[in-house]
Design an enzyme around this catalytic site. Structure first.
Site, PDB file in Angstrom:
ATOM      1  N   HIS A 120       0.814  -1.218   0.000  1.00 25.74           N
ATOM      2  CA  HIS A 120       0.000   0.000   0.000  1.00 25.74           C
ATOM      3  C   HIS A 120       0.848   1.269   0.000  1.00 25.74           C
ATOM      4  O   HIS A 120       0.314   2.370  -0.133  1.00 25.74           O
ATOM      5  CB  HIS A 120      -0.980   0.000   1.186  1.00 25.74           C
ATOM      6  CG  HIS A 120      -0.360   0.279   2.521  1.00 25.74           C
ATOM      7  ND1 HIS A 120      -0.043  -0.711   3.419  1.00 25.74           N
ATOM      8  CD2 HIS A 120      -0.010   1.440   3.114  1.00 25.74           C
ATOM      9  CE1 HIS A 120       0.468  -0.160   4.513  1.00 25.74           C
ATOM     10  NE2 HIS A 120       0.498   1.142   4.350  1.00 25.74           N
ATOM     11  N   ASP A 166      -0.067  -7.567   1.514  1.00 26.20           N
ATOM     12  CA  ASP A 166       0.412  -6.185   1.511  1.00 26.20           C
ATOM     13  C   ASP A 166       1.939  -6.162   1.417  1.00 26.20           C
ATOM     14  O   ASP A 166       2.635  -5.794   2.360  1.00 26.20           O
ATOM     15  CB  ASP A 166      -0.075  -5.486   2.781  1.00 26.20           C
ATOM     16  CG  ASP A 166       0.143  -3.988   2.746  1.00 26.20           C
ATOM     17  OD1 ASP A 166       0.499  -3.473   1.669  1.00 26.20           O
ATOM     18  OD2 ASP A 166      -0.053  -3.339   3.790  1.00 26.20           O
ATOM     19  N   SER A 267       4.794   2.237   8.126  1.00 27.57           N
ATOM     20  CA  SER A 267       4.355   1.224   7.179  1.00 27.57           C
ATOM     21  C   SER A 267       5.500   0.772   6.289  1.00 27.57           C
ATOM     22  O   SER A 267       6.346   1.569   5.875  1.00 27.57           O
ATOM     23  CB  SER A 267       3.232   1.772   6.296  1.00 27.57           C
ATOM     24  OG  SER A 267       2.052   1.953   7.028  1.00 27.57           O
TER      25      SER A 267
END
Length: 293
Positions: A120, A166, A267
Site C-alpha cells: 500500500h 500487503d 508502514s
C-alpha cells in the site's frame, strides 16, 4: 513509532512465511491508504513525478533465503539493550522509501539490489528512491540514496474486507555496497514458524504522537511480542465491533504493553526476530488500530 498511554498497543503484520505465486505482475497499482506518511499535509506529495507502473516479477528465491544460506544477512555488531532512539548501526537493513526526498514508508534491504516494503506504500504515479545507512531520516551526508528502477506490488494485494498480501519489492538502479551500516536482513524459508510470545522488534521513522504531522527525525525502535491468532482476532473484533475474522492466514499480530507500537510512516518497515545471533524478518508493518492505544 508511538508511545501512548493505552494498556496495549496492537498491530497486525503480514507474514513472510510463504513464497509469492509465480504469475505475471502486470499493472498492480496500490490504492491509497491512510498508513503511509506522505506529506506534511497528510496527503500524497504533490511534487512527486510520475513513475512507470509495476512490471514483470522479481526472482522468487528472495523469499527462500535463510540465515544458514548467507553469512552476510541478518548480522549486526550491536546488541539490543532498550531505549527509544535507535543506535547508529543497530538496524543496518532499515530503509526509508521516499518521493522527492520525503519519507513515506519504511522498507528493508534484502539483497544488494532489492528492498522489501508494504504494497500500500507504492503507486504507479510516483518515482521512488530509498535512503539507507543512517538513522536520520533527513540527513543525507552520511547515507546512501539510490533511485528505484522498478516496483513490484504483490499481484493479489487487496483491501476488500481486510488487507491481504500487503507486500512490494523495489528493484534498485544499482547494487549497494555493504558496510557496517548497510547490511541485508535474512528472510525465512516457507516452513519457518514464529511462536507466540516471541519478542521481536519494529523500527521506523513514523509519527511519534499519533496526531503529529511529521515523521520522527531519528530512527525509533520498540520491541513487540507475537500474539496468538485467536487472541488477536478477538481483540480486533472487539475494537471494531465486528464478528468477522479480520485477522486471516498470512497475518501475525504484535503487541506491547503500555501502548507502544508503530504509527503512520512506519508502514513497510519490518518485524524482525533474533535467532542464534541472526536477525530474520518475519513480517511487514501493514495496519493497526490507531497508534499506541
Amino acid at each position: 513509532m508511538s508511545s501512548g498511554g493505552g494498556s496495549r498497543g496492537l498491530l497486525a503484520w503480514l507474514l513472510l512465511l510463504q513464497p509469492w505465486p509465480g504469475q505475471n505482475w502486470a499493472g498492480m497499482a496500490a490504492p491509497r491508504l491512510p498508513s503511509p506518511l506522505l506529506s506534511e499535509e497528510g496527503g500524497e506529495n504533490p511534487e512527486a513525478s510520475p513513475a512507470p507502473g509495476p512490471e514483470a516479477g522479481p526472482p522468487l528465491n528472495l523469499f527462500t533465503s535463510f540465515p544458514g544460506d548467507s553469512l552476510l544477512c541478518g548480522r549486526t555488531p550491536l546488541r539490543i539493550v532498550g531505549g527509544v532512539d535507535a543506535e547508529e548501526g543497530r538496524w543496518p537493513w532499515q530503509v526509508s522509501v521516499r518521493t522527492k526526498g520525503r519519507h513515506i514508508c519504511g522498507g528493508t534491504l534484502v539483497t544488494a539490489t532489492w528492498v522489501l516494503t508494504a504494497g500500500h506504500c507504492i503507486s504507479s504515479r510516483f518515482h521512488y528512491s530509498v535512503k539507507m545507512g543512517d538513522r536520520s531520516v533527513y540527513n543525507e551526508n552520511t547515507s546512501v540514496v539510490v533511485s528505484v528502477q522498478r516496483a513490484f506490488v504483490h499481484p493479489k494485494f487487496s483491501t476488500v474486507t481486510t488487507i491481504r498480501n500487503d507486500l512490494a519489492l523495489l528493484q534498485l538502479q544499482h547494487p549497494v555496497n555493504f558496510t557496517s551500516n548497510i547490511q541485508p536482513i535474512c528472510i525465512p524459508q516457507e516452513n519457518f514458524q514464529v511462536e507466540g510470545r516471541t519478542r521481536c522488534w519494529v523500527t521506523g521513522w513514523g509519527k511519534t504522537p499519533e496526531r503529529e504531522k511529521l515523521a520522527s527525525e531519528i530512527l525509533q525502535d520498540v520491541d513487540q511480542y507475537i500474539m496468538c491468532y485467536e487472541e488477536c482476532n478477538k481483540i480486533i473484533q472487539k475494537a471494531l465491533s465486528s464478528t468477522k475474522d479480520v485477522i486471516i492466514k498470512g497475518m501475525v499480530c504484535g503487541y506491547k504493553e503500555q501502548g507502544k507500537d508503530s504509527c503512520q510512516g512506519d508502514s513497510g518497515g519490518r518485524l524482525a526476530c533474533e535467532y542464534n545471533d541472526t536477525w530474520v524478518q518475519v513480517g511487514i508493518v501493514s495496519w493497526g488500530i490507531g497508534c499506541g492505544r
